[in-house]
Design a protein around this motif. Structure first.
Motif: not given
Length: 346
Positions: A198-227
């Motif tokens: 797992r090399l790729d990701r998002f990090f969020i600060c707490e202030e963002i989480l306060v205003v974005c209650h339904n925030l989620n991170q998703f892995l998308l299907p593999n395509s034409v890259s090794d990432h």
């Protein structure tokens, strides 16, 4: 708020298939902000941005590659993000401004971390100092070329020193590591005996989480890259008819000649001594309907192929052995490239 931010180490934007894959990703995810790593481009033009699907209403900033290595691109919709400042570095792009629906001052950072272990300590120290020097609500995403714990890697030896450096950075920056839905690993070595990390990701600060209650991170299907691409979503366009076009690739598709023959026969049967203009009008209508079906079918097959690749990779991750699936994975990747080439000709 309702938005989607995608991040993808595309491993080069020089091929039309890669541009098409990015364009389809932006369209499918309805992305408002796009973070691209490893463009491998020394120069960038508005034509490339348009080829990615970022038409009117998008803006962008580009950090060139050093030769064929690296390169960053950040793009955003102007109706989603109002930019106040941009900071450009060889390993990150920081965009400051306000997002629609929020009074916070945001900083969205596109990161491409160094691959050389000896450079990682200094990189994370500089990035931490940069974050501490700006009082904004942070979203930091991209390819960090580092992982936080042993469970985030399968295969090869773990580098515990780099893990400590990365964890210390996250803790001192006071960033939140959201759980990732849809899978555990974002990079694969694509070898018979694979490595998954797992090399790729998002990090969020707490202030963002306060205003974005339904925030989620998703892995998308593999395509034409090794990432794999990843998406950060907070879930809370009709362009009108397109002009008719006849493309050369249509002539190569099985069944197209029969479609035209049947259209001409049907027109004559319906109208008797029909003129050439009416025959062409009928053929045009039939080709448009056929083309739409072909395009939709091709997109469905692309999605199915990506899902099959992801499924086989998950099986490899669970078993730790890709020997049995190796041939199938290679065939699926070849099929995906051909499907993307066909879509580019459409």
């Amino acid at each position: 708020m309702d938005f989607s931010i995608i991040s993808w180490n595309v491993r080069g934007l020089g091929k039309v298939e890669k541009l098409g894959a990015v364009r389809r990703l932006i369209r499918n995810e309805k992305a408002k902000f796009i973070l691209i790593q490893e463009t491998k481009l020394e120069q960038f033009s508005p034509a490339i941005l348009r080829s990615m699907g970022c038409y009117q209403g998008f803006n962008s900033i580009f950090a060139p590659a050093a030769g064929s290595a690296g390169g960053l691109l950040s793009a955003w919709r102007n109706d989603f993000f109002s930019v106040t400042n941009i900071v450009l570095d060889s390993r990150f792009i920081a965009i400051f401004g306000k997002a629609q629906g929020s009074d916070l001052n945001w900083g969205i950072v596109n990161v491409y971390g160094p691959t050389i272990e000896a450079e990682k300590h200094e990189f994370f120290r500089q990035l931490l100092n940069f974050i501490h020097s700006h009082k904004v609500a942070w979203i930091v995403g991209g390819d960090f070329n580092a992982y936080l714990c042993r469970e985030e890697k399968i295969g090869m030896v773990c580098n515990y020193k780099t893990m400590d450096i990365f964890r210390n950075f996250v803790n001192e920056a006071q960033l939140v590591d959201l759980p990732m839905h849809g899978g555990s690993f974002t990079w694969s070595s694509n070898r018979e005996i694979p490595t998954f990390v797992r090399l790729d990701r998002f990090f969020i600060c707490e202030e963002i989480l306060v205003v974005c209650h339904n925030l989620n991170q998703f892995l998308l299907p593999n395509s034409v890259s090794d990432h794999n691409a990843i998406a950060l979503k907070c879930e809370g366009d009709g362009w009108g008819p397109k002009p008719f076009k006849l493309f050369n690739y249509m002539l190569e598709v099985e069944g197209f000649e029969d479609l035209i023959s049947n259209s001409v026969v049907a027109a004559k049967r319906k109208n008797g001594r029909v003129g050439i203009l009416n025959i062409l009008r009928g053929a045009k209508s039939d080709i448009k309907a056929w083309s739409k079906e072909q395009k939709l079918a091709n997109r469905d097959i692309i999605s199915e192929t990506e899902a099959d690749i992801s499924r086989l990779e998950v099986e490899c991750q669970k078993s730790g052995d890709c020997a049995d699936a190796w041939k199938s994975l290679n065939l699926l990747r070849q099929k995906l490239w051909e499907l993307l080439r066909r879509e580019e000709r459409a």
